[in-house]
Design a protein around this motif. Structure first.
Motif, PDB file in Angstrom:
ATOM      1  N   HIS A  51      -1.694   2.123  -0.896  1.00 58.49           N
ATOM      2  CA  HIS A  51      -2.821   1.343  -1.431  1.00 58.49           C
ATOM      3  C   HIS A  51      -3.823   1.084  -0.320  1.00 58.49           C
ATOM      4  N   HIS A  52      -4.993   1.612  -0.522  1.00 58.96           N
ATOM      5  CA  HIS A  52      -5.973   1.566   0.556  1.00 58.96           C
ATOM      6  C   HIS A  52      -7.181   0.695   0.298  1.00 58.96           C
ATOM      7  N   HIS A  61      -8.790  -3.221  -0.936  1.00 62.15           N
ATOM      8  CA  HIS A  61      -8.415  -4.628  -0.876  1.00 62.15           C
ATOM      9  C   HIS A  61      -9.405  -5.495  -1.621  1.00 62.15           C
ATOM     10  N   ASP A  76      -3.894  -6.303  -2.430  1.00 62.25           N
ATOM     11  CA  ASP A  76      -3.963  -4.852  -2.291  1.00 62.25           C
ATOM     12  C   ASP A  76      -4.229  -4.243  -3.646  1.00 62.25           C
ATOM     13  N   HIS A 130     -10.188   3.044   2.167  1.00 66.14           N
ATOM     14  CA  HIS A 130      -9.873   1.616   2.360  1.00 66.14           C
ATOM     15  C   HIS A 130     -11.078   0.696   2.280  1.00 66.14           C
TER      16      HIS A 130
END
Lengths: 138, 138
Positions: free
Chosen positions: B84-85, B87, B98, B123
């Motif tokens: 999971h990149h 946020h 996340d 991300h």
DNA sequence: ATCGTAATTGCACCTGGTTGTAATTATAAT
DNA sequence: ATTATAATTACAACCAGGTGCAATTACGAT
């Protein structure tokens, strides 16, 4: 220029410095970084202090006369156009493509549903590669 | 800590300063701003110069040992987690959620189709309001 | 364990952006 | 047109982040 009217209606004084900064942002179709704005302003009106420019930009943004967007680690300013609030900026050639406002609608929806999180997607600037530069690179 | 190994394998020297900075980022689940990293580092090892910290952070990012993300007008650092990149950071309470890597897939696809533009969604950190804060606010 | 050397650190200095403040000026009232 | 005054400006000082460079140090070779 409707912005000047809006600006004065909100009770702000229209000084020559402020007028010039507005003009520069509105006359310029491209997205200007802060440095470029400072250069242009001081070219046309030497002696204008950088703090004045920074404060004016902040004020113009609050007044809704310009939009400020993050592009990587810089900020760029542009005049508010109705209808399309996102931008695609090519990291190679620098050109900017306007793109549709509700492009993030699916993301907004799924994040709302899955995580209960509400995101504010306002005039986002996205960096990437445009059609031509992709062709040239590959 | 696999990062230390990776780091040394890439030919970088592991100094006490660098080790400390890595430790702080890895021990801390929350996303750290540069200021907080500087504070923590200098608390545990007084005399470490800020320029060392800035240079180390840059290097760690290049080495892939930490991720740097833009959050509003600040940068935050976090350790690279697989899977999971993106946020979601609440602008009210600061908590970080996340979220799935391919959340932007529809956007990426439609921008590719409509504009021929290729965006690099890596991300991303998005600011907004989490479930609880939305409830409290309204 | 010692040494040689290239990488790294700390320092001094610089730039971009921000803030407090005294002097100046745009504007409303006369 | 003058004036009063509150907003605005320029300046100085400040802070975060970054860079060139001499002194220091991690680490491979001996």
């Amino acid at each position: 220029m409707s912005c000047v009217v809006t600006f004065k209606e909100k009770g702000f004084k229209l000084t020559p410095q402020r007028k010039l900064i507005m003009d520069i942002i509105h006359d310029n179709e491209a997205h200007l970084t802060t440095e470029k704005i400072i250069t242009h302003v001081q070219a046309r009106m030497p002696g204008v202090h950088k703090s004045t420019i920074y404060r004016t930009l902040e004020l113009l943004e609050k007044a809704g006369c310009v939009y400020k967007s993050a592009l990587g680690d810089k900020f760029i300013y542009h005049h508010p156009e109705e209808g399309h609030h996102h931008h695609l900026v090519c990291r190679k050639c620098g050109q900017s493509i306007d793109c549709d406002e509700d492009i993030f609608a699916p993301v907004e929806r799924s994040i709302g549903e899955e995580y209960g999180f509400h995101i504010d997607f306002k005039h986002i600037v996205m960096s990437g590669l445009c059609k031509e530069c992709r062709r040239k690179t590959s």
